[in-house]
Design a protein around this motif. Structure first.
Motif, PDB file in Angstrom:
ATOM      1  N   CYS A 205       0.874  -1.319   0.069  1.00  0.00           N
ATOM      2  CA  CYS A 205      -0.146  -0.010  -0.067  1.00  0.00           C
ATOM      3  C   CYS A 205       0.894   1.183  -0.034  1.00  0.00           C
ATOM      4  CB  CYS A 205      -0.919  -0.048   1.200  1.00  0.00           C
ATOM      5  SG  CYS A 205      -0.184   0.299   2.966  1.00  0.00           S
ATOM      6  N   PHE A 206       0.298   2.315  -0.294  1.00  0.00           N
ATOM      7  CA  PHE A 206       1.140   3.521  -0.341  1.00  0.00           C
ATOM      8  C   PHE A 206       1.562   3.988   0.998  1.00  0.00           C
ATOM      9  CE2 PHE A 206      -0.642   4.232  -4.747  1.00  0.00           C
ATOM     10  CZ  PHE A 206       0.342   3.897  -5.381  1.00  0.00           C
ATOM     11  N   ASP A 207       0.924   3.491   2.117  1.00  0.00           N
ATOM     12  CA  ASP A 207       1.561   3.958   3.119  1.00  0.00           C
ATOM     13  C   ASP A 207       2.965   3.318   3.573  1.00  0.00           C
ATOM     14  OD1 ASP A 207      -0.567   5.522   4.046  1.00  0.00           O
ATOM     15  OD2 ASP A 207      -1.603   4.109   5.175  1.00  0.00           O
ATOM     16  N   CYS A 208       3.051   2.058   3.260  1.00  0.00           N
ATOM     17  CA  CYS A 208       4.148   1.337   3.436  1.00  0.00           C
ATOM     18  C   CYS A 208       5.279   1.605   2.144  1.00  0.00           C
ATOM     19  CB  CYS A 208       4.002  -0.033   3.401  1.00  0.00           C
ATOM     20  SG  CYS A 208       2.877  -0.735   4.724  1.00  0.00           S
ATOM     21  N   ALA A 209       4.751   1.863   1.251  1.00  0.00           N
ATOM     22  CA  ALA A 209       5.622   2.186  -0.178  1.00  0.00           C
ATOM     23  C   ALA A 209       5.061   3.596  -0.791  1.00  0.00           C
ATOM     24  CB  ALA A 209       5.563   1.408  -1.101  1.00  0.00           C
ATOM     25  N   PRO A 210       5.364   4.740  -0.085  1.00  0.00           N
ATOM     26  CA  PRO A 210       4.783   5.843  -0.586  1.00  0.00           C
ATOM     27  C   PRO A 210       5.418   6.377  -2.052  1.00  0.00           C
ATOM     28  CG  PRO A 210       5.867   6.256   1.500  1.00  0.00           C
ATOM     29  CD  PRO A 210       6.423   4.767   1.127  1.00  0.00           C
ATOM     30  N   ASN A 211       4.495   6.731  -2.790  1.00  0.00           N
ATOM     31  CA  ASN A 211       4.793   7.065  -4.014  1.00  0.00           C
ATOM     32  C   ASN A 211       5.991   8.312  -4.010  1.00  0.00           C
ATOM     33  OD1 ASN A 211       4.216   9.213  -6.587  1.00  0.00           O
ATOM     34  ND2 ASN A 211       3.554   7.248  -7.201  1.00  0.00           N
ATOM     35  N   VAL A 212       6.962   8.157  -4.917  1.00  0.00           N
ATOM     36  CA  VAL A 212       8.092   9.050  -5.008  1.00  0.00           C
ATOM     37  C   VAL A 212       7.978  10.585  -5.143  1.00  0.00           C
ATOM     38  CG1 VAL A 212      10.456   9.587  -5.845  1.00  0.00           C
ATOM     39  CG2 VAL A 212       9.901   7.122  -5.061  1.00  0.00           C
ATOM     40  N   GLN A 213       7.196  10.385  -6.447  1.00  0.00           N
ATOM     41  CA  GLN A 213       6.607  11.810  -6.647  1.00  0.00           C
ATOM     42  C   GLN A 213       5.703  12.637  -5.931  1.00  0.00           C
ATOM     43  OE1 GLN A 213       7.807  13.228  -9.432  1.00  0.00           O
ATOM     44  NE2 GLN A 213       9.213  11.412  -9.829  1.00  0.00           N
ATOM     45  N   VAL A 214       4.559  11.969  -5.121  1.00  0.00           N
ATOM     46  CA  VAL A 214       3.930  12.405  -4.263  1.00  0.00           C
ATOM     47  C   VAL A 214       4.852  12.920  -3.006  1.00  0.00           C
ATOM     48  CG1 VAL A 214       1.881  12.001  -2.843  1.00  0.00           C
ATOM     49  CG2 VAL A 214       1.899  11.035  -4.748  1.00  0.00           C
ATOM     50  N   ALA A 215       5.610  12.104  -2.564  1.00  0.00           N
ATOM     51  CA  ALA A 215       6.656  12.459  -1.522  1.00  0.00           C
ATOM     52  C   ALA A 215       7.466  13.742  -1.691  1.00  0.00           C
ATOM     53  CB  ALA A 215       7.621  11.358  -1.067  1.00  0.00           C
ATOM     54  N   ILE A 216       7.983  13.697  -2.870  1.00  0.00           N
ATOM     55  CA  ILE A 216       8.576  15.042  -3.346  1.00  0.00           C
ATOM     56  C   ILE A 216       7.919  16.413  -3.500  1.00  0.00           C
ATOM     57  CG2 ILE A 216       9.950  16.128  -5.227  1.00  0.00           C
ATOM     58  CD1 ILE A 216      11.025  13.501  -6.165  1.00  0.00           C
ATOM     59  N   THR A 217       6.622  16.216  -3.932  1.00  0.00           N
ATOM     60  CA  THR A 217       5.554  17.335  -4.037  1.00  0.00           C
ATOM     61  C   THR A 217       5.397  17.670  -2.506  1.00  0.00           C
ATOM     62  OG1 THR A 217       4.795  16.476  -6.123  1.00  0.00           O
ATOM     63  CG2 THR A 217       3.580  18.105  -5.030  1.00  0.00           C
ATOM     64  N   ARG A 218       4.916  16.825  -1.836  1.00  0.00           N
ATOM     65  CA  ARG A 218       4.757  16.919  -0.453  1.00  0.00           C
ATOM     66  C   ARG A 218       5.660  17.741   0.601  1.00  0.00           C
ATOM     67  NH1 ARG A 218       3.179  12.265   1.046  1.00  0.00           N
ATOM     68  NH2 ARG A 218       5.374  11.748   2.096  1.00  0.00           N
ATOM     69  N   SER A 219       6.903  17.163   0.132  1.00  0.00           N
ATOM     70  CA  SER A 219       7.827  17.953   0.831  1.00  0.00           C
ATOM     71  C   SER A 219       8.290  19.147   0.170  1.00  0.00           C
ATOM     72  CB  SER A 219       9.429  16.772   0.655  1.00  0.00           C
ATOM     73  OG  SER A 219       9.339  15.480   1.473  1.00  0.00           O
ATOM     74  N   ARG A 220       8.159  19.555  -0.834  1.00  0.00           N
ATOM     75  CA  ARG A 220       8.630  20.680  -1.805  1.00  0.00           C
ATOM     76  C   ARG A 220       7.655  21.729  -0.766  1.00  0.00           C
ATOM     77  NH1 ARG A 220       8.809  19.716  -6.809  1.00  0.00           N
ATOM     78  NH2 ARG A 220       6.596  19.796  -7.225  1.00  0.00           N
ATOM     79  N   ALA A 221       6.306  21.302  -0.514  1.00  0.00           N
ATOM     80  CA  ALA A 221       5.156  22.084  -0.326  1.00  0.00           C
ATOM     81  C   ALA A 221       5.324  22.253   1.096  1.00  0.00           C
ATOM     82  CB  ALA A 221       3.907  21.414  -0.416  1.00  0.00           C
ATOM     83  N   GLN A 222       5.918  21.370   2.122  1.00  0.00           N
ATOM     84  CA  GLN A 222       6.258  21.680   3.381  1.00  0.00           C
ATOM     85  C   GLN A 222       7.225  22.827   3.655  1.00  0.00           C
ATOM     86  OE1 GLN A 222       6.509  17.397   4.571  1.00  0.00           O
ATOM     87  NE2 GLN A 222       4.632  17.326   5.216  1.00  0.00           N
ATOM     88  N   GLY A 223       8.428  22.376   2.686  1.00  0.00           N
ATOM     89  CA  GLY A 223       9.551  23.470   2.849  1.00  0.00           C
ATOM     90  C   GLY A 223       9.186  24.782   2.402  1.00  0.00           C
ATOM     91  N   GLU A 224       8.150  24.954   1.477  1.00  0.00           N
ATOM     92  CA  GLU A 224       7.838  26.208   1.014  1.00  0.00           C
ATOM     93  C   GLU A 224       6.867  26.875   2.093  1.00  0.00           C
ATOM     94  OE1 GLU A 224       5.159  28.416  -2.520  1.00  0.00           O
ATOM     95  OE2 GLU A 224       5.516  26.159  -2.471  1.00  0.00           O
ATOM     96  N   VAL A 225       6.071  26.171   2.823  1.00  0.00           N
ATOM     97  CA  VAL A 225       5.326  26.718   4.097  1.00  0.00           C
ATOM     98  C   VAL A 225       6.355  26.984   5.084  1.00  0.00           C
ATOM     99  CG1 VAL A 225       3.772  26.165   5.717  1.00  0.00           C
ATOM    100  CG2 VAL A 225       3.327  25.601   3.506  1.00  0.00           C
ATOM    101  N   TYR A 226       7.335  26.226   5.428  1.00  0.00           N
ATOM    102  CA  TYR A 226       8.340  26.447   6.279  1.00  0.00           C
ATOM    103  C   TYR A 226       8.948  27.764   6.067  1.00  0.00           C
ATOM    104  CZ  TYR A 226      12.549  25.951   9.403  1.00  0.00           C
ATOM    105  OH  TYR A 226      13.405  26.291  10.530  1.00  0.00           O
ATOM    106  N   SER A 227       9.686  27.791   4.914  1.00  0.00           N
ATOM    107  CA  SER A 227      10.316  29.019   4.510  1.00  0.00           C
ATOM    108  C   SER A 227       9.418  30.261   4.510  1.00  0.00           C
ATOM    109  CB  SER A 227      11.025  28.907   3.252  1.00  0.00           C
ATOM    110  OG  SER A 227      11.825  30.089   2.881  1.00  0.00           O
ATOM    111  N   ALA A 228       8.442  30.303   4.165  1.00  0.00           N
ATOM    112  CA  ALA A 228       7.495  31.731   4.162  1.00  0.00           C
ATOM    113  C   ALA A 228       7.092  31.986   5.762  1.00  0.00           C
ATOM    114  CB  ALA A 228       6.212  31.107   3.312  1.00  0.00           C
ATOM    115  N   SER A 229       7.040  30.886   6.413  1.00  0.00           N
ATOM    116  CA  SER A 229       6.580  31.076   7.832  1.00  0.00           C
ATOM    117  C   SER A 229       7.726  31.792   8.531  1.00  0.00           C
ATOM    118  CB  SER A 229       6.342  29.732   8.520  1.00  0.00           C
ATOM    119  OG  SER A 229       5.125  29.216   7.943  1.00  0.00           O
TER     120      SER A 229
END
Length: 216
Positions: A120-144
């Motif tokens: 399942c994608f909880d045990c094997a996260p989709n790489v592209q999804v993980a990249i997009t999520r991490s990029r969004a999290q980094g953007e939010v952190y930097s903007a904050s």
């Protein structure tokens, strides 16, 4: 753990054992996204027949009521066996809509399953999804962080020594430091600084309470 038992942990039994709408139906859900899939309704004819006779008995009475009671008793006796058979068929049908994760063993829908890895994608996260999520999290952190820095810069421009009335003494409305009450228009008492030292004084004070300087 058997397939039937495992599926029983993520299924809702919608079956009805009595009446004209008696029948079998089961609703399974994905253990990851919680999306649901429902089997087609399968009528339980024995109970339905008894239900119709009971309805007829309420109109005509007599033998119809007795026949309905007999059929209901027979349907009740065979209910559990019929339900078990219907459930096993539902599980087999459900296997075509859900996949079992090879790691956590949860049953998930096709959208939550990596068929290439059998996980399942909880045990094997989709790489592209993980990249997009991490990029969004980094953007939010930097903007904050930038917003925090901007807030500190703005804070330096505030006169923090100045006392303000935050509640109107006349109508008790919150004023947020305004010169006049936004509700009744009452003029707030704004302190003024001593002409000779940093001490803040109430309006109309003739001599500074700190240095004694006479106020003009």
């Amino acid at each position: 753990m058997s397939t039937e038992t495992k599926f029983a942990s993520n299924v809702q039994d919608l079956s009805n054992s009595t009446g004209v709408d008696a029948g079998f139906q089961f609703e399974f859900y994905c253990e990851r996204c919680r999306d649901r899939w429902r089997t087609a309704f399968k009528p339980y004819r024995s109970a339905q027949a008894g239900g119709w006779l009971q309805k007829g008995a309420s109109l005509f009475g007599g033998i119809l009521g007795n026949a309905g009671s007999v059929l209901n008793s027979m349907a009740e006796a065979g209910w559990h066996s019929a339900r078990d058979t219907a459930f096993k068929e539902a599980v087999e049908e459900g296997k075509r809509h859900f996949n079992r994760c090879g790691n956590c063993h949860d049953y998930v829908c096709r959208q939550c399953f990596d068929g290439a890895n059998g996980l399942c994608f909880d045990c094997a996260p989709n790489v592209q999804v993980a990249i997009t999520r991490s990029r969004a999290q980094g953007e939010v952190y930097s903007a904050s962080q930038r917003a925090n820095d901007e807030g500190q810069s703005r804070g330096l421009r505030h006169d923090v020594r100045k006392e303000m009335q935050l509640v109107c003494p006349q109508c008790r409305t919150e004023t947020h430091g305004a010169k006049f009450c936004p509700e009744c228009g009452f003029k707030m008492a704004q302190q003024v600084q001593c002409q000779a030292c940093p001490t803040m004084l109430e309006p109309g004070t003739k001599f500074c309470t700190e240095c004694g300087h006479r106020q003009a």
